[in-house]
Motif scaffolding. Sequence first.
Motif, PDB file in Angstrom:
ATOM      1  N   ASP A   1      69.892 -84.079  37.341  1.00 47.98           N
ATOM      2  CA  ASP A   1      70.107 -82.933  37.530  1.00 47.98           C
ATOM      3  C   ASP A   1      71.548 -83.117  38.921  1.00 47.98           C
ATOM      4  OD1 ASP A   1      68.479 -81.604  36.004  1.00 47.98           O
ATOM      5  OD2 ASP A   1      67.382 -80.468  37.834  1.00 47.98           O
ATOM      6  N   PHE A   2      70.810 -84.098  39.810  1.00 46.22           N
ATOM      7  CA  PHE A   2      72.032 -84.624  40.672  1.00 46.22           C
ATOM      8  C   PHE A   2      73.027 -85.490  40.399  1.00 46.22           C
ATOM      9  CE2 PHE A   2      72.810 -88.677  43.367  1.00 46.22           C
ATOM     10  CZ  PHE A   2      73.660 -87.786  44.251  1.00 46.22           C
ATOM     11  N   LEU A   3      72.789 -86.397  39.164  1.00 48.38           N
ATOM     12  CA  LEU A   3      73.711 -87.424  38.739  1.00 48.38           C
ATOM     13  C   LEU A   3      74.614 -86.259  37.857  1.00 48.38           C
ATOM     14  CD1 LEU A   3      71.572 -90.168  37.625  1.00 48.38           C
ATOM     15  CD2 LEU A   3      73.317 -90.105  39.599  1.00 48.38           C
ATOM     16  N   LEU A   4      74.199 -85.611  37.157  1.00 45.69           N
ATOM     17  CA  LEU A   4      74.987 -84.692  36.218  1.00 45.69           C
ATOM     18  C   LEU A   4      75.950 -83.703  37.290  1.00 45.69           C
ATOM     19  CD1 LEU A   4      72.945 -83.461  33.322  1.00 45.69           C
ATOM     20  CD2 LEU A   4      74.986 -85.143  33.148  1.00 45.69           C
ATOM     21  N   SER A   5      75.510 -83.221  38.410  1.00 47.92           N
ATOM     22  CA  SER A   5      76.183 -82.517  39.255  1.00 47.92           C
ATOM     23  C   SER A   5      77.644 -83.301  40.042  1.00 47.92           C
ATOM     24  CB  SER A   5      75.405 -81.768  40.294  1.00 47.92           C
ATOM     25  OG  SER A   5      74.390 -81.096  39.767  1.00 47.92           O
ATOM     26  N   VAL A   6      77.079 -84.389  40.297  1.00 50.42           N
ATOM     27  CA  VAL A   6      77.848 -85.290  40.919  1.00 50.42           C
ATOM     28  C   VAL A   6      79.131 -85.680  39.932  1.00 50.42           C
ATOM     29  CG1 VAL A   6      78.371 -87.586  42.244  1.00 50.42           C
ATOM     30  CG2 VAL A   6      76.668 -86.253  42.676  1.00 50.42           C
ATOM     31  N   ILE A   7      78.733 -85.942  38.766  1.00 56.20           N
ATOM     32  CA  ILE A   7      79.637 -86.505  37.608  1.00 56.20           C
ATOM     33  C   ILE A   7      80.326 -85.129  37.264  1.00 56.20           C
ATOM     34  CG2 ILE A   7      79.953 -87.068  35.057  1.00 56.20           C
ATOM     35  CD1 ILE A   7      77.477 -88.819  35.591  1.00 56.20           C
TER      36      ILE A   7
ATOM     37  N   ARG B   1      63.048 -78.303  52.465  1.00 59.44           N
ATOM     38  CA  ARG B   1      64.480 -78.227  52.036  1.00 59.44           C
ATOM     39  C   ARG B   1      64.284 -78.271  50.521  1.00 59.44           C
ATOM     40  NH1 ARG B   1      69.297 -78.604  54.028  1.00 59.44           N
ATOM     41  NH2 ARG B   1      70.885 -79.516  52.672  1.00 59.44           N
ATOM     42  N   ASP B   2      65.218 -77.616  49.744  1.00 61.75           N
ATOM     43  CA  ASP B   2      65.234 -77.744  48.451  1.00 61.75           C
ATOM     44  C   ASP B   2      65.382 -79.189  47.907  1.00 61.75           C
ATOM     45  OD1 ASP B   2      64.685 -74.975  47.795  1.00 61.75           O
ATOM     46  OD2 ASP B   2      66.807 -74.335  47.641  1.00 61.75           O
ATOM     47  N   LYS B   3      64.730 -79.609  46.807  1.00 71.22           N
ATOM     48  CA  LYS B   3      65.127 -80.747  46.125  1.00 71.22           C
ATOM     49  C   LYS B   3      65.442 -80.581  44.741  1.00 71.22           C
ATOM     50  CE  LYS B   3      62.957 -83.464  49.400  1.00 71.22           C
ATOM     51  NZ  LYS B   3      62.439 -82.281  50.366  1.00 71.22           N
ATOM     52  N   TRP B   4      66.483 -81.657  44.270  1.00 78.30           N
ATOM     53  CA  TRP B   4      66.573 -81.626  42.746  1.00 78.30           C
ATOM     54  C   TRP B   4      65.386 -81.544  42.081  1.00 78.30           C
ATOM     55  CZ3 TRP B   4      71.504 -80.379  41.694  1.00 78.30           C
ATOM     56  CH2 TRP B   4      72.400 -80.721  42.652  1.00 78.30           C
ATOM     57  N   SER B   5      65.377 -80.996  40.998  1.00 76.28           N
ATOM     58  CA  SER B   5      64.072 -80.911  40.099  1.00 76.28           C
ATOM     59  C   SER B   5      64.207 -82.353  39.400  1.00 76.28           C
ATOM     60  CB  SER B   5      64.124 -79.899  38.964  1.00 76.28           C
ATOM     61  OG  SER B   5      64.317 -78.575  39.630  1.00 76.28           O
ATOM     62  N   LYS B   6      65.295 -82.794  38.954  1.00 77.34           N
ATOM     63  CA  LYS B   6      65.197 -84.088  38.216  1.00 77.34           C
ATOM     64  C   LYS B   6      66.400 -84.972  38.875  1.00 77.34           C
ATOM     65  CE  LYS B   6      63.231 -81.999  33.931  1.00 77.34           C
ATOM     66  NZ  LYS B   6      63.673 -82.005  32.418  1.00 77.34           N
ATOM     67  N   LYS B   7      66.336 -86.254  38.561  1.00 74.81           N
ATOM     68  CA  LYS B   7      67.328 -87.127  39.133  1.00 74.81           C
ATOM     69  C   LYS B   7      68.558 -86.747  38.367  1.00 74.81           C
ATOM     70  CE  LYS B   7      69.446 -90.633  41.187  1.00 74.81           C
ATOM     71  NZ  LYS B   7      68.737 -92.099  41.083  1.00 74.81           N
TER      72      LYS B   7
ATOM     73  N   LYS C   1      70.733 -69.304  43.822  1.00 73.53           N
ATOM     74  CA  LYS C   1      69.222 -69.772  44.152  1.00 73.53           C
ATOM     75  C   LYS C   1      69.428 -71.289  44.466  1.00 73.53           C
ATOM     76  CE  LYS C   1      66.744 -66.161  42.929  1.00 73.53           C
ATOM     77  NZ  LYS C   1      66.251 -65.497  43.819  1.00 73.53           N
ATOM     78  N   GLY C   2      70.670 -71.842  44.702  1.00 72.08           N
ATOM     79  CA  GLY C   2      70.758 -73.200  44.929  1.00 72.08           C
ATOM     80  C   GLY C   2      70.687 -74.124  43.811  1.00 72.08           C
ATOM     81  N   VAL C   3      70.292 -75.517  44.480  1.00 75.57           N
ATOM     82  CA  VAL C   3      70.370 -76.482  43.312  1.00 75.57           C
ATOM     83  C   VAL C   3      69.375 -76.355  42.286  1.00 75.57           C
ATOM     84  CG1 VAL C   3      71.255 -78.357  45.061  1.00 75.57           C
ATOM     85  CG2 VAL C   3      68.697 -77.926  44.905  1.00 75.57           C
ATOM     86  N   LYS C   4      68.285 -75.445  42.322  1.00 74.87           N
ATOM     87  CA  LYS C   4      67.432 -75.325  41.310  1.00 74.87           C
ATOM     88  C   LYS C   4      68.102 -74.533  39.986  1.00 74.87           C
ATOM     89  CE  LYS C   4      63.821 -76.340  43.665  1.00 74.87           C
ATOM     90  NZ  LYS C   4      62.968 -77.591  43.441  1.00 74.87           N
ATOM     91  N   THR C   5      69.228 -73.805  40.303  1.00 73.44           N
ATOM     92  CA  THR C   5      69.857 -73.197  39.441  1.00 73.44           C
ATOM     93  C   THR C   5      70.990 -73.757  39.092  1.00 73.44           C
ATOM     94  OG1 THR C   5      71.091 -71.556  40.887  1.00 73.44           O
ATOM     95  CG2 THR C   5      69.107 -70.682  39.810  1.00 73.44           C
ATOM     96  N   SER C   6      71.788 -74.481  39.941  1.00 75.47           N
ATOM     97  CA  SER C   6      72.876 -75.193  39.395  1.00 75.47           C
ATOM     98  C   SER C   6      72.883 -76.457  38.652  1.00 75.47           C
ATOM     99  CB  SER C   6      73.796 -75.372  40.682  1.00 75.47           C
ATOM    100  OG  SER C   6      73.278 -76.260  41.441  1.00 75.47           O
ATOM    101  N   GLY C   7      71.514 -76.957  39.175  1.00 74.03           N
ATOM    102  CA  GLY C   7      71.135 -78.273  38.569  1.00 74.03           C
ATOM    103  C   GLY C   7      70.591 -78.114  37.074  1.00 74.03           C
TER     104      GLY C   7
END
Length: 614
Positions: free
Chosen positions: A89-95, A81-87, A274-280
């Motif tokens: 990426d996830f925090l900025l997506s949530v914010i 399953r895809d994972k966030w490349s960096k932490k 491409k999923g979280v790899k691009t949106s992140g």
Amino acid sequence: MHQLPEVGRRHSLPWHSKGSATCQQQETLNVNALQILPAPAHIMSEQNSPAQAGSLPAQGTGANPGSAANPMPLMTQTDSRDKWSKKMDFLLSVIGFAVDLGNVWRFPYICYQNGGGAFLIPYTLMAVFGGVPLFYMELALGQFHRTGAIPIWKRICPIFKGIGFAICIIGLYVSFYYNTIIAWALYYFYSSFTSSLPWTSCDNPWNTPNCTNYFGKNNVTWSNFSKSPAEEFYMRKVLEIQKSSGLYDVGGIRWQLLLCLLLIFTIVYFSLWKGVKTSGKVVWVTATLPYVVLLILLIRGATLPGAWRGVVFYLRPNWEKLLSTAVWVDAAAQIFFSLGPGFGVLLALASYNHFNNNCYRDAIVTSVVNCLTSFLSGFVIFTVLGYMAEMRDVEVEDVAKDKGPSLLFITYPEAIANMMGSTFFAIIFFLMVITLGLDSTFGGLEAVITAIVDEYPHILAKRRELFVLGLITMCFLGSLTTLTHGGAYVVKLLEEFGAGCSILAVVLLEAIAVSWFYGIQRFCNDVKSMLGFAPGMFWQVCWVAISPAFLAFIIVSSLLDQPPLMLFDYQYPEWSISVGYLIGASSFICIPVYMVYKLVWTPGSLKQVRKSRM
């Protein structure tokens, strides 16, 4: 998150400890409709290094009895399953999802309307006891189960799977109108690349005799019939609303807005395909740029004449307001829609985290950032409103009466047009509006994509690009009615009913299903397996009783107080309100329909189902 509907003004439950054991009894009866499956413990290398219990002492460190008995089934999701490349990426997506257009315009308006500085008391209490616990719950659920809003219910309580379908339908409704608002901002952004902003004067073909420009002029009388150049530009040039008589006759499509919306959806597609790899990667720009712009606008606003009047008006406490129930309803609705639990976005984004990621700390950090952003935006808005009041020679209250899109597309642009360097400030302001909107769109559509792809992985997992293209195309076609001359009326209707009480009811059922059916003990064990420590008593009490009561309070208050729906001077006809209720019900109805379907088609009689619940 999507733009906040006007909920609130339009607007002893003991936990039963048998919840978890009851669902285990159902397995022997083969009554899968109500079966709560043991949660997957993701057996992978990550789990061998759990977070240390002392990393966040405030969370509570007591181990839950019975945690060793929690079943540890084979992993159902692979490490592919895809994972966030960096932490980050996830925090900025949530914010980026949580901080949206509503933070910029609605919080300042609601704050001054409900007691100024005194409003911060109910706002903070509602955040601590309602919004943040639900926010934390969704992040933990998504990270532990690693799946979207539809299939996650197979592991929690299958009979509630309709919640996932309801969330997806609401997400589609939001995409039908929310991206149109971003298209309006893009139109303004394009129009700002001129030496003189087109909403500065009354000498344009779209202006009427009521157009009154009072900036830089003396002896100008402002009457109830007066229209500012910015108001006429928005209504008569951007929307061309004068060519529509209402929902009976919405008129033709504005081709300029059609092109703007097409560009918006193109950006959205290539950010999500491409999923979280691009949106992140994209959120590094779209989530951080608004803060740079807010800081610039705050510094500029603080230097304007009369800015202090706006700040005083914004924060002057009116303690008597706290005695009004409506103030507490507004505070609850504001914090809930601002943080955005229930939209499936937090589930989806957290599902791409590493298993031992500290989602507790993430929930606290992102919630605080969201609330502080709302508070900061109040200063940005009200320094400018104080300046406008000074120029009009009226009270701040008379200038601040506008809210919603009117504040973004009329009041603030009008002030910008009369500043030194107006072109520059207009460009960065509307760039900020666009990026704020795009972040929320990314999150909302990713929730739908993740939910459906995870539900049908064998069909869609290797065809994500085509599926996303089809979904974006459907959202674009669904938005066409909002691009007509009367499209603003359609936007208001969808905003009011598409994600109003229906999303509140959805997240209420979600909280009940997790806390009462899945079992608070089991959920706490899940969190402990990820973080190394279990949630404290505060969180458990909030999840079981306080947060559901908080949601029920908003829903009941909203249903009891429903003023007539109006936009500009247009009052919506009765038939349109009925259509609105049908829109709201069309998503929520998925929940009882799926329950009935599951009960009817699952082996076992209703008597067996009832016995399994005893």
